[in-house]
Design an enzyme around this catalytic site. Sequence first.
Site, PDB file in Angstrom:
ATOM      1  N   ARG A   1       0.828  -1.202   0.000  1.00  0.00           N
ATOM      2  CA  ARG A   1       0.000   0.000   0.000  1.00  0.00           C
ATOM      3  C   ARG A   1       0.867   1.259   0.000  1.00  0.00           C
ATOM      4  O   ARG A   1       1.756   1.430   0.813  1.00  0.00           O
ATOM      5  CB  ARG A   1      -0.922   0.047   1.212  1.00  0.00           C
ATOM      6  CG  ARG A   1      -1.659   1.375   1.263  1.00  0.00           C
ATOM      7  CD  ARG A   1      -2.790   1.358   2.215  1.00  0.00           C
ATOM      8  NE  ARG A   1      -3.325   2.696   2.366  1.00  0.00           N
ATOM      9  CZ  ARG A   1      -4.571   2.949   2.721  1.00  0.00           C
ATOM     10  NH1 ARG A   1      -5.407   1.969   2.926  1.00  0.00           N
ATOM     11  NH2 ARG A   1      -4.985   4.176   2.862  1.00  0.00           N
TER      12      ARG A   1
ATOM     13  N   ARG B   1      -4.272   5.744  -3.878  1.00  0.00           N
ATOM     14  CA  ARG B   1      -3.713   4.638  -3.108  1.00  0.00           C
ATOM     15  C   ARG B   1      -3.771   3.354  -3.934  1.00  0.00           C
ATOM     16  O   ARG B   1      -4.669   3.169  -4.754  1.00  0.00           O
ATOM     17  CB  ARG B   1      -4.405   4.472  -1.774  1.00  0.00           C
ATOM     18  CG  ARG B   1      -5.797   3.936  -1.720  1.00  0.00           C
ATOM     19  CD  ARG B   1      -6.925   4.964  -1.780  1.00  0.00           C
ATOM     20  NE  ARG B   1      -6.807   6.237  -1.140  1.00  0.00           N
ATOM     21  CZ  ARG B   1      -7.222   6.501   0.102  1.00  0.00           C
ATOM     22  NH1 ARG B   1      -7.749   5.562   0.846  1.00  0.00           N
ATOM     23  NH2 ARG B   1      -7.135   7.705   0.576  1.00  0.00           N
TER      24      ARG B   1
ATOM     25  N   ASP C   1      -7.043  -0.216  -0.786  1.00  0.00           N
ATOM     26  CA  ASP C   1      -7.724   0.226   0.422  1.00  0.00           C
ATOM     27  C   ASP C   1      -8.699  -0.882   0.807  1.00  0.00           C
ATOM     28  O   ASP C   1      -9.496  -1.313  -0.036  1.00  0.00           O
ATOM     29  CB  ASP C   1      -8.513   1.486   0.044  1.00  0.00           C
ATOM     30  CG  ASP C   1      -8.814   2.351   1.237  1.00  0.00           C
ATOM     31  OD1 ASP C   1      -8.061   2.306   2.214  1.00  0.00           O
ATOM     32  OD2 ASP C   1      -9.809   3.091   1.180  1.00  0.00           O
TER      33      ASP C   1
ATOM     34  N   ASP D   1     -11.560  -1.688   3.626  1.00  0.00           N
ATOM     35  CA  ASP D   1     -12.335  -1.129   4.741  1.00  0.00           C
ATOM     36  C   ASP D   1     -13.349  -2.142   5.242  1.00  0.00           C
ATOM     37  O   ASP D   1     -14.103  -2.713   4.441  1.00  0.00           O
ATOM     38  CB  ASP D   1     -13.118   0.120   4.288  1.00  0.00           C
ATOM     39  CG  ASP D   1     -12.231   1.333   4.138  1.00  0.00           C
ATOM     40  OD1 ASP D   1     -11.203   1.404   4.842  1.00  0.00           O
ATOM     41  OD2 ASP D   1     -12.550   2.199   3.310  1.00  0.00           O
TER      42      ASP D   1
END
Length: 184
Positions: free
Chosen positions: A93, A102, A105, A107
Amino acid sequence: MDEQFPPEGVWAEAYIALGSNMGEREQLLMEAIALIDSHPHIEASRVSGIYETDPIGYTDQPPFLNMVMAVRTTLPPLVLLRLLLSFEQKLGRVRHIRWGPRTIDLDLLLYHNVIMDQEELTLPHPRMLERSFVLVPLHDVIEQMHPLQEQVKAASEAALHDGKEGITLWKTINWRSASEPLES
Ligand code: GSY
């Protein structure tokens, strides 16, 4: 939150949002899914379509590929979160600007019916119902009986209908057949 949840041997359902807008975006998403699914205490159950989405927030950055996966896990929420962060690092990352581009990611959006608000983790994810790049793929995979299903459906249909937020289906994948060798 009960630190022992889920009880030993019980599998809980969780939803993970994935996004990438740097490097080989699709390959990074596929590698992330493979890493998650290969963990002995996590099993991928359903994978959404891949959506190309205009950046929200800091808009001077390339478009994202976003998707959501439903998993079953025996790991408690904080352990799962920390594992996802370690997978982000493993996948190299990179993020130079806060809210900026990025490589990957991951989440944690929802974990069973857990509601928690700790510095490290808030569940459900506090901004998920405002983000069409989360809602639309989440609608692909959310359980029919999930308490948020109707809300996710309505918000996702509204986002696709008014088309303001720049989200298009980019690709559908058959995760199982893409990842498993054919039986002979
Ligand atoms: O919070 C996830 C990172 N992110 C995204 C994203 O994944 N997709 C879109 N379309 N915009 C975003 N802005 C941020 S920050």
